[in-house]
Design an enzyme around this catalytic site. Structure first.
Site, PDB file in Angstrom:
ATOM      1  N   GLU A   1     -46.971 -68.178 -81.513  1.00 31.38           N
ATOM      2  CA  GLU A   1     -47.671 -69.165 -80.993  1.00 31.38           C
ATOM      3  C   GLU A   1     -48.863 -69.085 -81.490  1.00 31.38           C
ATOM      4  O   GLU A   1     -49.738 -68.498 -80.250  1.00 31.38           O
ATOM      5  CB  GLU A   1     -47.628 -69.362 -79.327  1.00 31.38           C
ATOM      6  CG  GLU A   1     -46.011 -69.983 -79.251  1.00 31.38           C
ATOM      7  CD  GLU A   1     -45.500 -70.565 -77.955  1.00 31.38           C
ATOM      8  OE1 GLU A   1     -46.717 -70.196 -77.194  1.00 31.38           O
ATOM      9  OE2 GLU A   1     -44.933 -71.129 -78.261  1.00 31.38           O
TER      10      GLU A   1
ATOM     11  N   GLU B   1     -39.108 -73.439 -81.161  1.00 35.52           N
ATOM     12  CA  GLU B   1     -38.848 -73.380 -79.523  1.00 35.52           C
ATOM     13  C   GLU B   1     -38.666 -74.516 -78.560  1.00 35.52           C
ATOM     14  O   GLU B   1     -39.954 -74.474 -78.313  1.00 35.52           O
ATOM     15  CB  GLU B   1     -39.623 -72.095 -78.555  1.00 35.52           C
ATOM     16  CG  GLU B   1     -39.754 -70.382 -79.190  1.00 35.52           C
ATOM     17  CD  GLU B   1     -40.446 -69.724 -78.373  1.00 35.52           C
ATOM     18  OE1 GLU B   1     -40.852 -70.340 -77.392  1.00 35.52           O
ATOM     19  OE2 GLU B   1     -41.054 -69.102 -78.759  1.00 35.52           O
TER      20      GLU B   1
HETATM   21  C1  IPT Z   1     -43.620 -69.858 -75.356  1.00 38.10           C
HETATM   22  C2  IPT Z   1     -43.475 -67.972 -76.353  1.00 38.10           C
HETATM   23  O1  IPT Z   1     -43.696 -68.505 -77.236  1.00 38.10           O
HETATM   24  C3  IPT Z   1     -42.602 -67.933 -75.760  1.00 38.10           C
HETATM   25  O2  IPT Z   1     -42.457 -66.074 -76.038  1.00 38.10           O
HETATM   26  C4  IPT Z   1     -42.173 -67.270 -74.352  1.00 38.10           C
HETATM   27  O3  IPT Z   1     -43.082 -66.765 -73.438  1.00 38.10           O
HETATM   28  C5  IPT Z   1     -42.305 -68.940 -73.988  1.00 38.10           C
HETATM   29  O4  IPT Z   1     -42.874 -69.636 -74.423  1.00 38.10           O
HETATM   30  C6  IPT Z   1     -41.806 -69.253 -72.238  1.00 38.10           C
HETATM   31  O5  IPT Z   1     -41.058 -68.635 -72.123  1.00 38.10           O
HETATM   32  S1  IPT Z   1     -45.270 -69.628 -75.076  1.00 38.10           S
HETATM   33  C7  IPT Z   1     -45.975 -71.133 -74.514  1.00 38.10           C
HETATM   34  C8  IPT Z   1     -47.044 -71.773 -73.091  1.00 38.10           C
HETATM   35  C9  IPT Z   1     -45.131 -71.809 -74.866  1.00 38.10           C
END
Ligand code: IPT
Length: 969
Positions: free
Chosen positions: A202, A285
């Site tokens: 990210e 994700e």
């Molecule tokens: C995104 C991250 O990539 C992951 O590591 C984890 O933190 C997740 O979200 C949340 O559980 S960051 C989010 C702002 C999209």
């Protein structure tokens, strides 16, 4: 999914070059340096992609992937458990973060053994038959300490996630250690499950192209040849094109956000972007749950926020918008054991409200993920679709979106409420137009489906339906169904198709034949009519339990239609064997199926005595379950009975002993072995409020509690001391003067008044301060927020300019770990931790017998310990945990150690976590277990410890075997 290929290396340069030319943008020509330094090319297997989907060896795959963090499950045999559960639900891949900090206590020192053995992890993934998306950062976020950066990195001068020289040297070091292990397990080499590799995380703001470029260069040099991916969150840099760009960019998406206290509030749909025309729509994700902070509402609420209704509506929306690569974060969350949690977002549990609970139990979310996952793996045309016009449903409050496969015309329509958050019940008819399709040349259109008078399609509350039409369902031609397809396959001499719908709702399925087939309703109520003009066999039914219809076309392959409710459908499991697919109905879990001659060997779990029904090749005559023969009857499907687990009872926890510590608070304590804290400079971007620098990290103490002692010669006017401490959210610090307790404070600045005459004029006085370090912040925006100082950040006497001379003591050895097996996050600097009180096998001298609950007014830390014996059946999985019960107004917190492993941080007055799962392997299922609890009484009034009990979460008969984790005493 086909099982992963066996070792097969071919270094055929010519083939590789041709492939590289043919396959364009993707990384097919895998060129890397061998041990001799020579550049080699090999094309044993390829990972490529195009506009529509990922391809393995040229074959399209729907990537349906589940996020897993091995470092949140310190028991390697349970990695197999989780990956088998993923595979059994139809996930064909798992996405894995590798946590740099977990492997590196000190610059230059790396550990990949024991619970850190990622070679073993990747081997298990290969054995289970699940692909891997490797995500080693270097930055990972993930609600873990420093977002995965090691503690030693917080003291660097250069900005992390930039091209700063010190940071560059550091990340290259990490990659040089982790990459070669991953490289040994790549699909492209035919040696493993790794199909994709994510660069950074990210990384959208405060970015540095040179850094991205160097990461890619380094990783390729380390032998990684699978395509690079990235997960975009926000900010300008998407890494889709231009310098530093990756092969496969993707968009992370958490449409429900993370406030689990309003679990029924939905935020509406978000449509995932396509970043490049030559790459598929990928979500590295997509929301699979949500994190929950200290004092939060708890993970059951997060599971509601992201429940089966959410999965139905949002995941199907992704299907409706052409997404062919979805990874769900998290699918199994696990435990941020020790001090792994980042302070701002999570406590010990990282259950995440995901499909599989922290204690590894399956939830209704798992069932929904499975119903959808099976579809993505069974219905191949889904991997290549274009948007087509859908036509209008009769009810204006519902929306229909359609896509079709341009090669075979298979049509996918997703039906949902126009307002996706709507909770109303709607009924509708929809048009299904197959005129554009290529179904045997027959252009047909159904203007109003369902056709049977008096029936309709329903959306009862939050729901969505994915309807497949114009589809070659095995040897059948499916015109359409208002039931959803879960899976289908050629089993024996017929097709078997499992369709499902909500209980009580109408279903209509139309199959096309040249001549009237024979139809036998084997069970349930199913009406059928033959339309000779169209060649359509129409089946109508209400979803109720499980109905079965055998349709035998003249001279064709019969099909057994299984028409189920959602719940009945979830009881089916599919495994693919050398003798074709096997469907199994009944057990709680089917882990594996293998056919050898007439014998079918099944393994899995049951939670009670369960009926078993097996749909397998006609050659299969006998069935074993977890190695034992099952008496079966029937010659179509084989039915039998499976035993459940034996009842187990867990022992009551008695025989408690207590021992007070915190001798550091006493003036006479010998602190000469402690580190002198006299630094006048720091690399930290936050300047200290007072000299000297007292930041714990600057002295090599990165995790857990830290003691400080300051000596001063009082001048006489001292009225108190103003301290500033950085604890992170929900942390605490306590202060003593010459052994007298002055009180405690949360994160930040606080003035502690000295009682009259407590500071002795002209003499040596001692301030003792115990500071909790709740963990380092994440570095989400690449602005060095992980460097926010921990420990004391300022100290000043009131009413006196007398200088304070400081010493500091955190975890024993600092970066030189005394206990590498349990690793850097297991312990901090409490006296008991430094002296091994948390470990099994310690002496009993100094401990006195007690009972719980116990009240205690002594400030500081006291330890409680006991042992208990377990003798659990070897063939049962009995998830157990430790539960605390007390009045929440009492101000104490506790560290929970089981056999020396810190598996819980309990904060009585903050919560919400009160029950802490202990993974088998850490917990000895057959033998003696040691429980040690360090309790920090914060106010010197309401300390002590409440009721502590073992809790049994579930009981399963299983094929899973868990070896004890090697644990030094
Ligand atoms: C995104 C991250 O990539 C992951 O590591 C984890 O933190 C997740 O979200 C949340 O559980 S960051 C989010 C702002 C999209």
């Amino acid at each position: 999914m086909r099982s992963l290929p066996r070792v097969r290396r071919r270094f055929v340069l010519l083939v590789a070059v041709v492939l590289a030319v043919v396959c364009g943008g993707a990384v097919t020509l895998a060129a890397r340096r061998g041990p001799d330094g020579a550049r080699r090319a090999h094309a044993a297997h390829t990972v490529t992609y195009d506009h529509y989907s990922l391809k393995l060896d040229g074959n399209r795959v729907y990537l349906w992937s589940a996020e897993f963090h091995y470092w949140r499950l310190p028991s390697p045999d349970l990695w197999r458990d989780v990956l088998e559960k993923f595979k059994a639900a139809g996930y064909n891949a798992t996405s894995i973060y590798f946590d740099w900090a977990y492997h590196s206590p000190k610059q230059g020192v790396y550990d990949f053994t024991g619970v850190r053995d990622i070679e073993r992890l990747l081997t298990i993934a290969q054995q289970v038959g699940i692909y891997v998306i490797a995500r080693p950062g270097p930055y990972i976020n993930a609600e873990t300490d420093s977002g995965g950066f090691p503690g030693w990195l917080t003291t660097q001068k250069g900005r992390a996630r930039s091209s700063a020289p010190d940071y560059t040297q550091a990340y290259r070091e990490w990659l040089r250690h982790v990459d070669p292990i991953i490289a040994k397990h790549q699909y492209t080499d035919g040696t493993g499950p790794v199909i994709l590799y994510q660069i950074e995380n990210e990384y959208g703001t405060h970015t540095d192209k040179a850094y991205m470029k160097d990461l890619k260069k380094q990783v390729r040099a380390d032998g990684i040849d699978v395509p690079f991916t990235h997960n975009h969150c926000c900010g300008a840099s998407k890494w889709a094109t231009g310098g530093g760009s990756v092969d496969l960019p993707g968009q992370d998406s958490y449409p429900q956000k993370f406030n689990c206290s309003t679990p029924d509030r939905w935020n509406g749909l978000a449509t995932l972007p396509r970043f490049r025309d030559d790459a598929p729509i990928f979500t590295p994700e997509f929301q699979g749950g949500a994190y929950d902070p200290w004092g939060g509402p708890g993970y059951d609420k997060c599971r509601t926020l992201t429940g089966p209704d959410f999965e139905k509506v949002f995941y199907k929306h992704n299907l409706a918008t052409g997404v062919t690569m979805q990874n769900f974060y998290m699918t199994y969350g696990g435990t941020s054991w020790g001090w792994l949690a980042d302070p701002s977002h999570v406590y010990t549990s990282y259950d995440y409200g995901s499909a599989i609970k922290e204690d590894r139990e399956l939830t209704p979310k798992y069932d929904e993920a499975k119903r959808l996952g099976y579809l993505t793996q069974a219905v191949a045309p889904l991997t290549k679709t274009d948007p087509v016009s859908a036509g209008k449903p009769t009810n204006a409050d519902v929306t229909l979106t359609a896509r079709a496969n341009p090669d075979d015309g298979t049509r996918f329509s997703v039906l949902r409420h126009r307002d996706a958050t709507s909770t109303t019940t709607e009924t509708t008819h929809v048009p299904i137009d197959l005129t554009a399709g290529r179904q045997g040349g027959a252009a047909v259109s159904y203007p109003s489906v369902p056709q049977e008078p008096g029936t309709k399609i329903k959306l009862a509350g939050r729901d969505a339906k994915l309807l497949v039409a114009g589809y070659h369902l095995g040897s059948q031609q499916l015109r359409y169904s208002t039931s959803e397809i879960m899976t289908h396959g050629r089993i024996g001499d017929r097709d078997v198709a499992l369709l499902y719908g909500r209980r009580g709702e109408d279903g209509e399925t139309v199959l096309h034949y040249d001549a009237a087939p024979s139809v036998t309703v084997l069970s349930g109520k199913v009406r059928h009519v033959w339309n000779a003009g169209r060649g359509d066999l129409r089946l109508n039914y209400t979803h109720q339990g499980l109905a079965r219809v055998l349709v035998t076309p003249r001279g064709g392959v019969p099909v057994l239609l299984l028409l189920a409710t959602d719940q009945e459908a979830a009881r089916f499991w599919r495994q693919d064997t050398a003798a074709g697919p096997v469907l199994v109905r009944g057990p709680e879990l089917l882990r594996s199926a293998a056919v050898q001659g007439p014998a079918l060997a099944l393994t899995g779990d049951t939670s009670a005595v369960t009926g078993l029904e097996v749909f397998a090749a006609t050659s299969v005559r006998t069935v074993t379950w977890n190695g034992a023969p099952v008496r079966t009857t029937g010659d179509d499907t084989l039915t039998g009975r499976l035993a459940g687990p034996r009842r187990v009872t867990v022992p009551a926890l008695t025989g408690w002993k207590v021992r007070a510590e915190s001798p550091e608070a006493r003036p006479g304590f010998d602190d000469h072995g402690w580190t002198v804290a006299n630094r006048t400079t720091t690399n930290n971007p936050t300047r200290p409020a007072t000299a000297p620098v007292l930041y714990a990290d600057d002295y090599g103490f990165h995790y857990g509690d830290v003691w400080y002692r300051a000596h001063f010669t009082a001048k006489g006017g001292e009225t108190g001391v103003t301290l500033t401490a950085g604890t992170g959210k929900a942390g605490v610090y306590s202060v003593w003067l010459n052994g007298k307790f002055l009180g405690s404070s949360g994160d930040g600045r606080h003035t502690f008044a000295f009682p009259a005459r407590a500071a002795a004029k002209g003499r040596d006085n001692v301030l003792s301060v115990l500071v909790e370090n709740m963990g380092h912040n994440e570095d989400f925006d690449a602005t060095d927020t992980h460097k926010e100082p921990r420990g004391l950040t300022g100290a000043k006497l009131r009413g006196s300019a007398a200088p304070l001379t400081w010493r500091i003591q955190g975890g024993e050895g600092g970066e030189e770990l005394p206990d590498p097996a349990r690793g850097p996050f297991n312990t901090g600097g409490l006296y008991g931790e430094r002296n091994g009180w948390h470990l099994p096998g310690g002496a009993d001298a100094g401990w006195t017998a007690t009972t719980l609950p116990r009240r205690d007014t002594r400030p500081g830390v006291s330890w409680y310990k006991t042992t208990f014996d377990l003798n659990l059946p070897k063939d049962q999985d009995v998830p157990l945990g430790v539960t605390f019960t007390d009045d929440h107004s009492r101000h104490y917190r506790a560290l929970l150690f089981v056999n020396g492993w810190q598996l819980g941080r309990y904060v009585n007055d903050v919560g919400p976590q009160r029950s802490f799962p202990i993974p088998p392997g850490i917990l000895r299922a057959n033998g003696r277990n040691t429980l040690a609890i360090a309790v920090w009484n914060e106010d010197g009034k309401t300390g002590g410890l409440g009721q502590v009990a073992l809790r049994q979460y579930a009981d399963l008969a299983t094929s899973l075997r868990v070896a004890d984790v090697t644990t030094p005493r």
